[in-house]
Each structure stands twice: as structure tokens, then as C-alpha cells.
Design a protein around this motif. Sequence first.
Motif, PDB file in Angstrom:
ATOM      1  N   ASN A  37       2.159 -42.790  -4.270  1.00 40.69           N
ATOM      2  CA  ASN A  37       3.090 -41.665  -4.264  1.00 40.69           C
ATOM      3  C   ASN A  37       2.377 -40.339  -4.041  1.00 40.69           C
ATOM      4  OD1 ASN A  37       5.342 -43.253  -4.607  1.00 40.69           O
ATOM      5  ND2 ASN A  37       5.328 -43.108  -6.842  1.00 40.69           N
ATOM      6  N   ARG A  38       1.151 -40.232  -4.546  1.00 42.60           N
ATOM      7  CA  ARG A  38       0.384 -39.012  -4.269  1.00 42.60           C
ATOM      8  C   ARG A  38       0.074 -38.909  -2.787  1.00 42.60           C
ATOM      9  NH1 ARG A  38      -2.050 -40.182  -9.383  1.00 42.60           N
ATOM     10  NH2 ARG A  38      -3.723 -41.366  -8.371  1.00 42.60           N
ATOM     11  N   ARG A  82       5.344 -31.247   6.855  1.00 42.43           N
ATOM     12  CA  ARG A  82       6.048 -29.966   6.750  1.00 42.43           C
ATOM     13  C   ARG A  82       5.199 -28.836   7.340  1.00 42.43           C
ATOM     14  NH1 ARG A  82       7.222 -30.734   2.040  1.00 42.43           N
ATOM     15  NH2 ARG A  82       9.263 -31.673   2.380  1.00 42.43           N
ATOM     16  N   LEU A 131       1.897 -40.157  -0.478  1.00 39.41           N
ATOM     17  CA  LEU A 131       3.179 -39.847   0.153  1.00 39.41           C
ATOM     18  C   LEU A 131       3.468 -38.352   0.097  1.00 39.41           C
ATOM     19  CD1 LEU A 131       5.946 -40.695   1.338  1.00 39.41           C
ATOM     20  CD2 LEU A 131       6.735 -40.957  -1.016  1.00 39.41           C
ATOM     21  N   ARG A 132       3.265 -37.746  -1.074  1.00 38.51           N
ATOM     22  CA  ARG A 132       3.512 -36.304  -1.195  1.00 38.51           C
ATOM     23  C   ARG A 132       2.599 -35.513  -0.268  1.00 38.51           C
ATOM     24  NH1 ARG A 132       4.347 -37.750  -6.636  1.00 38.51           N
ATOM     25  NH2 ARG A 132       2.169 -37.331  -7.168  1.00 38.51           N
ATOM     26  N   HIS A 133       1.341 -35.923  -0.176  1.00 39.00           N
ATOM     27  CA  HIS A 133       0.423 -35.236   0.723  1.00 39.00           C
ATOM     28  C   HIS A 133       0.857 -35.408   2.181  1.00 39.00           C
ATOM     29  CE1 HIS A 133      -2.924 -35.620  -2.547  1.00 39.00           C
ATOM     30  NE2 HIS A 133      -2.165 -34.555  -2.727  1.00 39.00           N
ATOM     31  N   PRO A 135       6.107 -39.999   7.433  1.00 37.40           N
ATOM     32  CA  PRO A 135       6.143 -40.408   6.033  1.00 37.40           C
ATOM     33  C   PRO A 135       7.183 -41.475   5.776  1.00 37.40           C
ATOM     34  CG  PRO A 135       7.315 -38.356   6.310  1.00 37.40           C
ATOM     35  CD  PRO A 135       6.712 -38.689   7.652  1.00 37.40           C
ATOM     36  N   ARG A 150       9.071 -40.673  -8.244  1.00 39.75           N
ATOM     37  CA  ARG A 150       8.248 -39.591  -8.782  1.00 39.75           C
ATOM     38  C   ARG A 150       7.094 -40.086  -9.641  1.00 39.75           C
ATOM     39  NH1 ARG A 150      10.708 -34.628  -8.272  1.00 39.75           N
ATOM     40  NH2 ARG A 150      12.863 -34.677  -7.517  1.00 39.75           N
ATOM     41  N   ARG A 205       3.924 -35.835   3.253  1.00 37.01           N
ATOM     42  CA  ARG A 205       5.086 -34.979   3.465  1.00 37.01           C
ATOM     43  C   ARG A 205       4.680 -33.514   3.608  1.00 37.01           C
ATOM     44  NH1 ARG A 205       9.240 -37.893  -0.811  1.00 37.01           N
ATOM     45  NH2 ARG A 205      10.235 -39.291   0.707  1.00 37.01           N
ATOM     46  N   GLN A 206       3.723 -33.090   2.796  1.00 34.24           N
ATOM     47  CA  GLN A 206       3.245 -31.721   2.918  1.00 34.24           C
ATOM     48  C   GLN A 206       2.592 -31.498   4.276  1.00 34.24           C
ATOM     49  OE1 GLN A 206       0.688 -31.336  -0.477  1.00 34.24           O
ATOM     50  NE2 GLN A 206       2.379 -31.308  -1.949  1.00 34.24           N
TER      51      GLN A 206
END
Length: 306
Positions: free
Chosen positions: A58-59, A69, A61-63, A46, A52, A65-66
Motif C-alpha cells: 500500500n505504501r 499525479r 501504491l500511494r507513492h 496504479p 489504508r 499515485r503521487q
Amino acid sequence: MAEGIADATARWRDGDVIDVPAAMCRLSTAVTARCLVAGHERAGSPPPGADRLPTPGNRRLRHARQDLREFTRRLTADHRAAGTDRLDLLPTPLAAPDEDGRPPSGAEVHERLAAFLPAGPESTAATLSWAWTLLAANPAVRMRLHTELDTVLDGRPARLEDLPALPLTARIVSETRRLYPPPWILSRTATTDTELGGHRVPAGATLLYSPYLLHRRADLFPRPDRFDPDRWLTTARPAPGTRTPFGLGAHRCAGDAFGTATAVLAIATIAAHWAITPTPGRPVRPTRGPSLKPRPFTATLFRRVR
């Protein structure tokens, strides 16, 4: 490493035109991911620093990162399920214990993985990209390289055990990093009051220095702008401390040896079978950024006949 290099070049065809920095980034990322998470099919990388705002990027990016993780959670769980409560089977950069000897938690492994994946491949990709431009401009060195590769490899991909038998290839990597060190500027903090070059340096002061400028000093490197891998021969090697592409001492980059091995194996395997010829009339220039990588440039692939 060999598998990652082979996968990254499997679709190359004679006469193809490629974006060299992009191709080298895919190659070095594939190698790093395979070595850090051996036995697993995927790993995310990522980009940092997203805000935010609910933008599509950004969506994603969040996916990402998830995904990373969750991947790290499964990675650590799989190794623990193999019969140990520790992470002994993970590669050393991910599994190294803390100062008290405790193994890293899943969250710590995630942070190490997220930090290592973006940084390592970029430096190696920059070195490889610059190396192809230097070899293209120096046919005599390129011919000697082909002789070494034909003698040692005899047409097969390079392996880790071949490294001692590829001294010229290794010197090409060293000379490329001298001319184009991936970190072109570094910083250090003075731990005590001192003096440097006649200037008072108080404790806590931040000092900046440039490996790029240091490597091009004529008093340290004769004919500093010349690409000369033989300056790294034992009898002509520059003085210790004058070449610092990844820092020195306790702050030396932990991925130096890994990146060096990747670069040597990639150059050996690729140069044994391909000539990468940059598009003429388009000078390759460095980007302005934290690492000294070239701007996107194209090159034509020519299948080499031994």
C-alpha cells in the motif's frame, strides 16, 4: 505505436522462452503510454482498490499515485506552457472538452489517464496473446499471413499507413476477438418498461449479456468454434450487431479503434520476424476475471527467415 512495439521486442533472442501474456501486456502498455503521453519519458499505472493498511504494497501504491499525479501536473503544465491555455496538444482521449465545451482541468486529465492506462493495455494484451495461440494452431492461416507481411512490409516494421494494405492481419484480429472477446460479459440498464424474449423487463432493471456466448452461436456464425478469419470478408461478413467485443452504439468502448490499430500493427511487425510457438502439452485456458485473458503460458521465440 511502432516505437512502442519495437522497444518491447528489442531484447528478444532466437530460442528465448517468454511468458506470452506478460510480454504482450508490457508491449501494449508501452504503446498506450507513448501515445497518450507522447514526448514524455514515463507514466504510472496504479492498480485500483487499495485500502489504508500501512503495508509495504500500500505504501508503494500511494507513492505510485503521487508519482502519477505529479506526472499529470507536469504534463498539463508543459502543454499550457507551449503557448495555449487549453490542452489542444494532448491526445484526444485526455483533452476532450466537457459537454459545455470547457477543457479538462489537471485533476480531470489525471483521472482520465489513471482510468485509460490500466484498462486499454489489458484488452489489447489479451487479444494478442490469444492470437498467437490461434496462429500456432492454424499453419495455413499463418502461411498466408507471412505472404501478406512479406509483400507489404518487405522486412520493415508496420506503420499506421500500412493498415489498409493488411486486410488479412485485420481479419485475424477480428476473428480472435470473436472467439475471445476481452469483456466476456457486459451489462445494460433498461430505460423504459419493455419485453425481451417473452419476459417483462421493468425500467431500471439491469441486464447482463455475454459477447462470448453470442459470438459462438451457430445460427449467427457457421462453425462457430473454428478459427476462420475469412468469415470477415465483405461477401461473408456476419450480420451487423452480432459481433460485440466492445459493445455497440453510444456505449461502445472509446478505445476500440486504438486497440485495434495496436493489435494489427503488433501482429504484423512481430509475425514478420518471429514465430511464437506455445510450449506443447500445456493447454492455454482463460482466467476467471472481468476480462477474458489467458492464464500465464510460455512460448519459444524462433527467428523467422523470409
